[in-house]
Design an enzyme around this catalytic site. Structure first.
Site, PDB file in Angstrom:
ATOM      1  N   TYR A   1     -29.568  32.738   3.156  1.00  0.00           N
ATOM      2  CA  TYR A   1     -30.696  33.381   2.508  1.00  0.00           C
ATOM      3  C   TYR A   1     -31.473  34.216   3.531  1.00  0.00           C
ATOM      4  O   TYR A   1     -31.095  34.308   4.703  1.00  0.00           O
ATOM      5  CB  TYR A   1     -31.587  32.339   1.838  1.00  0.00           C
ATOM      6  CG  TYR A   1     -30.901  31.533   0.754  1.00  0.00           C
ATOM      7  CD1 TYR A   1     -30.102  32.156  -0.203  1.00  0.00           C
ATOM      8  CD2 TYR A   1     -31.037  30.151   0.680  1.00  0.00           C
ATOM      9  CE1 TYR A   1     -29.480  31.427  -1.198  1.00  0.00           C
ATOM     10  CE2 TYR A   1     -30.413  29.412  -0.314  1.00  0.00           C
ATOM     11  CZ  TYR A   1     -29.634  30.054  -1.251  1.00  0.00           C
ATOM     12  OH  TYR A   1     -29.005  29.336  -2.242  1.00  0.00           O
TER      13      TYR A   1
ATOM     14  N   GLN B   1     -19.026  19.555 -11.241  1.00  0.00           N
ATOM     15  CA  GLN B   1     -18.605  20.267 -12.445  1.00  0.00           C
ATOM     16  C   GLN B   1     -19.761  20.668 -13.352  1.00  0.00           C
ATOM     17  O   GLN B   1     -19.734  21.738 -13.960  1.00  0.00           O
ATOM     18  CB  GLN B   1     -17.590  19.415 -13.221  1.00  0.00           C
ATOM     19  CG  GLN B   1     -16.264  19.268 -12.508  1.00  0.00           C
ATOM     20  CD  GLN B   1     -15.292  18.402 -13.279  1.00  0.00           C
ATOM     21  OE1 GLN B   1     -15.254  18.418 -14.505  1.00  0.00           O
ATOM     22  NE2 GLN B   1     -14.509  17.612 -12.565  1.00  0.00           N
TER      23      GLN B   1
ATOM     24  N   LYS C   1     -10.414  12.128  -3.985  1.00  0.00           N
ATOM     25  CA  LYS C   1     -11.133  11.798  -5.218  1.00  0.00           C
ATOM     26  C   LYS C   1     -11.412  10.297  -5.325  1.00  0.00           C
ATOM     27  O   LYS C   1     -11.552   9.760  -6.419  1.00  0.00           O
ATOM     28  CB  LYS C   1     -10.361  12.292  -6.442  1.00  0.00           C
ATOM     29  CG  LYS C   1     -10.364  13.814  -6.586  1.00  0.00           C
ATOM     30  CD  LYS C   1      -9.844  14.251  -7.936  1.00  0.00           C
ATOM     31  CE  LYS C   1     -10.068  15.749  -8.150  1.00  0.00           C
ATOM     32  NZ  LYS C   1      -9.635  16.198  -9.486  1.00  0.00           N
TER      33      LYS C   1
ATOM     34  N   LEU D   1      -8.176  18.746 -19.786  1.00  0.00           N
ATOM     35  CA  LEU D   1      -8.837  17.463 -19.561  1.00  0.00           C
ATOM     36  C   LEU D   1     -10.224  17.740 -19.022  1.00  0.00           C
ATOM     37  O   LEU D   1     -10.387  18.342 -17.976  1.00  0.00           O
ATOM     38  CB  LEU D   1      -8.033  16.622 -18.564  1.00  0.00           C
ATOM     39  CG  LEU D   1      -6.745  15.999 -19.100  1.00  0.00           C
ATOM     40  CD1 LEU D   1      -6.088  15.161 -18.017  1.00  0.00           C
ATOM     41  CD2 LEU D   1      -7.019  15.136 -20.318  1.00  0.00           C
TER      42      LEU D   1
END
Length: 674
Positions: free
Chosen positions: A167, A340, A422, A658
């Site tokens: 930034y 997500q 994961k 999925l």
């Protein structure tokens, strides 16, 4: 379990932070919604009521040219809107501090009016920024100061000035983005000037009894980025100018090192904070992948930070701190860093939420009120949708029986947790197992429900969450012994050869390639291995932490072809904030990614395809099918035909991709209404 360090107050002299936990800054999109401040007030107040020590809002721009069309804090009218938020937080708990983050995106703004020290386009920016002249620089300083004053009027306890991430302020600090030859460019002393003048003039304006936090890029992950000496120098100069707290940030948004994805080890970067803490005399915040109270406690106990920032952690569970305080750690709905529904939404211009907690940022819309008419409900299938429905309905007071044909809950999450990187998916299954106990759900594992049994069971409603079955593509020879389904591969039920073709390059295809190309321990569980694979030198801290460091990635022992029918780039449909990490990982391991492939047939010679109209034979030992899914609806159809009140959720409802995010959200809303 007790957390003495996490629960210890922090005395700033003029005020005290009640404990060492911070809900860190995360832009949600509520800031720009019509009526969004009321919703933001409820969102933050719920966290405040559950024991958090301090809240830092999402980034608020100081002026129009930095706002990207979003929220600004530049006048008293805007301050009045923010008072809804501060009053809600202080009403929930007067001891909770709330600070507004002042964020000027600079070269990352979504407007042609964007400004920067030099006309250097960010790798991920939309436009070439306009170079600030000296009058423009002073305007930006003045606007930061005014924004802080308006935040003070709005009832905030302080502000965080962000000087990292690529930034505006950070683009002054780094030589590659600051090409100026005046007093704001050239030497590091000059490149610091903009940041230091903002802080100095802000402190003079707001007085001594107002929290000032500066977010510094302690390791910016840029080739040619800030050196360690520069980081320390900036931190010490900020302290001299009256900063109360330094917040350490890691990476610029354009960096090629993941810092927030699930593949990143927990608390991977806190050691960097710990080094800076030894160089300054003000409290220091650390952050990134701290998602359970024992992790936070260990960081604080080791002296790596004074405060721990947890943003997505508080999205996933607003009761995180109250559960820690009350010894209910096993009831925490842990952030799995999937990104997500949070960061993918944020950077995609959508309203932020959370995959495992769809109430996040929807607190005024989605609520689980006690039912006045308890029902007897059967839920068939203990995947993410069935679990979310069961827990929500039982929490509200319904009598829930959950049928699962296999011997464990979790559905597709049991596949996801097997993929290296994961491992956090274990936490969601742990959470739901505990919630089944807490809410008295009658869980029947190894039980395949049938229509007759459900009709005769006296249920008021039946919820079908039977999931999916993998789609079998119409390819000549699909029954050949070389062919394997992705479920059998992930479960280890089939042997995978040395030369492999993976048909389907969606999320499952990438997961399968990750699994079969991986050897050794998971880098998500090993900080040193993660650093080696991504080219980060924590020990020597070269410029940016990465300059001159080559990633050490062993090529796969298998030859793997990952292919798709689509003509788009392979992996282009993956998550915005994590997809690039998966593409880079597989490319470094030597996986060959192929698009616009037409599958002709499978035989003893291998997989016959057409590419650009030309025939080609891939001499492979194993062909793994990851070509989508079909919903399993037979039971639903039987019950509906029999007139049984039935709802269809999750993959059984929509199996095009999925999507646990959509499944949990759908199930939660439906269970909130039953």
């Amino acid at each position: 379990m007790n957390y003495p360090k996490l629960l210890e107050p922090l005395d700033l002299g003029f005020t005290t932070i009640k404990n060492r936990s911070i809900m860190g800054s995360m832009h949600t999109g509520l800031e720009e919604l019509d009526g969004g401040f009321e919703r933001m007030a409820a969102y933050f107040a719920e966290r405040a009521a559950n024991g958090i020590g301090m809240i830092i809002t999402g980034g608020i721009a100081p002026n129009f040219e930095s706002s990207r069309g979003g929220a600004t804090m530049s006048n008293e009218k805007e301050a009045a809107q923010h008072r809804l938020v501060t009053e809600a937080v202080h009403s929930a708990d007067p001891d909770v501090k709330i600070c507004m983050q002042i964020l000027h995106p600079g070269p990352l703004a979504y407007t042609p009016d964007l400004v920067a020290p030099s006309p250097v386009k960010s790798r991920i920016g939309r436009y070439v920024p306009n170079e600030l002249d000296k009058a423009g620089i002073q305007k930006q300083i003045d606007d930061h100061v005014k924004s802080a004053l308006m935040a003070q009027k709005a009832g905030y306890d302080g502000v965080e000035i962000i000087g990292s991430a690529g930034y505006l302020i950070s683009s002054f600090l780094v030589e590659k983005t600051n090409l100026r030859e005046d007093e704001y460019g050239g030497s590091y002393e000059n490149r610091m000037r903009f940041a230091l003048e903002i802080v100095e003039q802000t402190r003079a304006a707001v007085g001594d009894d107002f929290i000032l936090i500066f977010r510094i890029a302690a390791m910016d992950m840029l080739q040619g980025g800030m050196s360690w000496d520069e980081v320390v120098t900036l931190g010490q100069r900020l302290e001299q100018l009256g900063i109360n707290i330094i917040s350490t940030h890691f990476t610029w948004h354009e960096s090629a090192v993941p810092t927030i994805a699930t593949m990143v080890p927990r608390a991977a970067f806190t050691g960097v904070t710990g080094r800076l803490r030894k160089e300054v005399n003000v409290p220091v915040i650390t952050s990134n992948r701290i998602n359970m109270p024992d992790v936070a406690e260990k960081v604080l106990e080791s002296g790596e930070a004074d405060l721990v920032s947890m943003a997505r952690t508080l999205l996933a569970d607003p009761e995180f701190m109250s559960k820690a305080i009350e010894g209910r750690e096993d009831e925490i709905n842990t952030c799995i860093a999937c990104n997500q529904a949070c960061l993918d939404h944020t950077f995609g211009g959508k309203l932020t939420s959370c995959l495992v907690n769809p109430r996040a940022c929807h607190e005024t819309i989605l609520n689980y009120e006690p039912t006045t008419q308890p029902k007897k409900i059967a839920v068939v299938g203990a995947g993410p949708a069935g679990l979310a429905y069961s827990v929500t309905a039982a929490q509200r007071g319904h009598d829930v029986t959950l049928f699962e044909a296999s011997g464990e809950i979790g559905g597709q999450f049991n596949l996801a947790k097997q993929i290296p990187g994961k491992e956090e998916f274990h936490e969601t299954i742990r959470y739901f197992n505990r919630m089944i106990e807490v809410h008295g759900i009658d869980l029947r594992l190894n039980t395949r429900a049938d229509a007759n049994g459900l009709k005769e069971g006296g249920f008021d409603r039946v919820i079908i969450s039977t999931g999916i079955t993998p789609r079998t593509p119409a390819i000549d020879g699909i029954d050949h012994p070389k062919v394997a389904g992705y479920i059998d591969v992930i479960k280890g039920n089939v042997a995978v050869g040395d030369r492999v073709a993976v048909i389907g390059a969606g999320g499952i295809g990438f997961d399968v390639c990750e699994l079969i190309s991986h050897s050794g321990p998971s880098s998500a569980l090993d900080r040193d291995l993660f650093a080696a694979e991504w080219g980060v030198d924590f020990e020597n801290h070269p410029r940016g932490g990465v300059t001159g460091v080559e990633p050490q990635v062993a090529p796969s022992s298998r030859e793997i072809f990952l292919m798709q029918r689509k003509e788009t780039s392979v992996g282009s449909g993956l998550g915005k904030t994590t997809g690039w990490t998966h593409r880079i990982t597989l490319a470094r391991r030597g996986i060959k990614m192929m698009k616009a492939v037409e599958y002709v047939r499978i035989d003893d010679a291998g997989l016959h395809v057409l590419r650009d109209g030309q025939p080609e034979v891939l001499d492979v030992d194993t062909i793994i099918i990851c070509a989508g899914q079909e919903p399993l609806r037979e039971l639903y159809d039987e019950l509906e035909a029999a007139g049984v009140p039935t709802d269809l959720i999750g993959g059984a409802y929509e199996a095009a991709e999925l999507d646990a995010k959509a499944a949990i959200k759908q199930a939660s809303y439906l269970a909130a209404e039953v």
